[in-house]
Write a protein that holds these residues in place. Structure first.
Motif, short mmCIF file in Angstrom:
data_model
loop_
_atom_site.label_atom_id
_atom_site.label_comp_id
_atom_site.label_asym_id
_atom_site.label_seq_id
_atom_site.Cartn_x
_atom_site.Cartn_y
_atom_site.Cartn_z
N LEU A 238 0.89 -1.13 0.07
CA LEU A 238 0.40 0.14 -0.14
C LEU A 238 0.79 1.10 0.11
O LEU A 238 1.16 1.77 -0.64
CB LEU A 238 -0.84 0.20 1.01
N ILE A 239 2.14 0.87 0.29
CA ILE A 239 3.29 2.37 0.31
C ILE A 239 3.51 2.62 -0.42
O ILE A 239 5.03 1.77 -1.04
CB ILE A 239 3.62 2.51 1.72
N PRO A 240 3.42 3.76 -1.29
CA PRO A 240 3.94 4.03 -2.51
C PRO A 240 5.45 4.24 -1.65
O PRO A 240 6.48 4.30 -1.14
CB PRO A 240 3.60 5.05 -2.87
N GLY A 241 6.25 3.02 -3.11
CA GLY A 241 8.29 2.81 -2.70
C GLY A 241 8.36 2.95 -1.64
O GLY A 241 9.51 2.87 -1.52
N CYS A 242 7.66 2.72 -0.80
CA CYS A 242 8.55 1.74 0.50
C CYS A 242 9.73 0.08 0.74
O CYS A 242 9.43 0.18 -0.54
CB CYS A 242 7.42 0.89 1.52
N VAL A 243 10.60 0.52 1.30
CA VAL A 243 11.45 -0.54 1.06
C VAL A 243 10.78 -1.34 2.52
O VAL A 243 10.29 -1.36 3.35
CB VAL A 243 12.66 -0.45 1.87
N TYR A 244 10.56 -3.11 1.52
CA TYR A 244 10.36 -3.86 2.94
C TYR A 244 11.74 -5.13 3.06
O TYR A 244 12.25 -4.94 1.70
CB TYR A 244 9.35 -5.01 1.95
N LYS A 245 11.61 -5.00 4.32
CA LYS A 245 12.35 -5.99 5.02
C LYS A 245 11.42 -7.06 5.85
O LYS A 245 10.71 -6.22 6.55
CB LYS A 245 13.81 -5.68 5.71
N GLU A 246 12.11 -8.64 5.15
CA GLU A 246 11.40 -9.60 6.11
C GLU A 246 12.18 -10.94 6.77
O GLU A 246 13.25 -10.88 6.47
CB GLU A 246 10.43 -10.70 4.97
N TYR A 247 11.59 -10.61 8.07
CA TYR A 247 12.89 -11.79 8.96
C TYR A 247 12.28 -13.12 8.87
O TYR A 247 11.21 -13.05 9.79
CB TYR A 247 13.34 -10.64 10.37
N PRO A 248 12.64 -13.99 8.36
CA PRO A 248 12.49 -15.21 8.24
C PRO A 248 11.93 -15.74 9.34
O PRO A 248 11.30 -16.55 9.19
CB PRO A 248 13.26 -16.33 7.63
N THR A 249 13.57 -15.85 10.79
CA THR A 249 13.02 -16.31 11.73
C THR A 249 12.80 -15.59 12.88
O THR A 249 12.46 -15.70 14.49
CB THR A 249 14.43 -17.45 12.01
N ALA A 250 12.02 -14.27 12.18
CA ALA A 250 11.46 -12.80 13.54
C ALA A 250 9.76 -13.92 13.89
O ALA A 250 9.09 -13.96 12.92
CB ALA A 250 11.59 -12.11 13.21
N GLY A 251 9.65 -13.70 14.82
CA GLY A 251 8.18 -13.24 15.65
C GLY A 251 8.26 -11.45 16.04
O GLY A 251 8.31 -10.73 14.90
#
Length: 272
Positions: A238-251
């Motif tokens: 939804l946020i135009p041009g945002c940087v997205y980081k996903e941590y595979p093992t994080a809660g």
């Protein structure tokens, strides 16, 4: 401990450390400023000013009978920003803090804001409606609310290990887990209950689409409190041009389990 008074006469506690460009940290649901203990020294040492708020009903702030909707909480943040005359500000919000930050931008604009980071944020919209088929029915949230009213300590204790995703090998001590539960239980029960309901009912989608400042979304793939398909991934779209980081093992509690990674990612983003 400094305080300021909101428009409705509520006295709120805040903390202010360091010098340099300001970073405002908004805390999670049922947690206060102390949750950021692994971030604040790091950013002060890197030359930033860190400002933190105990929202109403939390920490050392007043416990009024009203004001636990996201509009009022966003206005409380605006009140502190104006009280300290903060400008060129980075907003960092975790969980409900992310929802407060989003609501602040929607209500008060970006004039004072340089960038925004949403960490494990309760966004964009949780409730099942005709135009939000990914949401969950209100009955689900009310069932949890009934559990708060029956045995709130048990509710938190039962979810504590999942909060930190310890089943994925995240190294957190029993003492840290116990501390987290204790901090949650220090929050005014009515504040926790009303804010839980407000989180479910508040639709942030249009506000997120209007964000123009640089934005970072960080989310744990194993988040049991804010399921990533319902929250983080949808928010990033939804946020135009945002940087997205996903941590595979994080809660949800990645501020404590992934300290070095989160601090580094936030610092890189703020510097950028």
């Amino acid at each position: 401990m400094p305080y300021f008074t909101t428009a409705d006469g509520t006295r709120l506690a805040y903390e202010d450390y360091g010098t340099g460009k300001p970073v405002f940290f908004a805390a999670s649901w049922s947690l206060a400023a102390d949750m950021w203990e692994y971030q604040v020294p790091y950013f002060v040492e890197h030359g930033y000013r860190c400002v933190l708020l105990d929202r109403r009903g939390h920490g050392r702030s007043d416990r009024p009978g009203t004001g636990y909707d996201l509009d009022t909480l966003a206005d409380d943040i605006a009140g502190l920003i104006e009280h300290l005359d903060l400008r060129d500000l980075t907003l960092v919000g975790h969980s409900t803090g992310g929802a407060e930050v989003a609501r602040y931008l929607a209500r008060h604009g970006e004039d004072r804001i340089a960038r925004v980071a949403f960490v494990s944020a309760i966004l964009p919209y949780l409730l099942l409606t005709d135009d939000n088929p990914e949401g969950k029915p209100m009955e689900l949230y009310e069932a949890a609310a009934r559990q708060f009213q029956t045995d709130r300590p048990k509710w938190f204790a039962d979810r504590a290990q999942g909060f930190y995703a310890t089943h994925l090998g995240n190294d957190v001590s029993p003492a840290l887990v116990e501390q987290g539960v204790r901090r949650c239980l220090e929050t005014a029960p009515m504040a926790a209950l009303e804010l839980w309901r407000a989180n479910a009912r508040t639709d942030h989608r249009e506000g997120l689409r209007q964000i123009t400042v640089p934005a970072l979304v960080v989310h744990g793939a194993a988040d049991q409190s804010a399921l990533i398909d319902l929250t983080g991934r949808r928010t990033a779209k939804l946020i135009p041009g945002c940087v997205y980081k996903e941590y595979p093992t994080a809660g949800h509690g990645l501020f404590a389990t992934h300290i070095d990674q989160l601090n580094s990612d936030l610092l890189e983003f703020i510097k950028g």
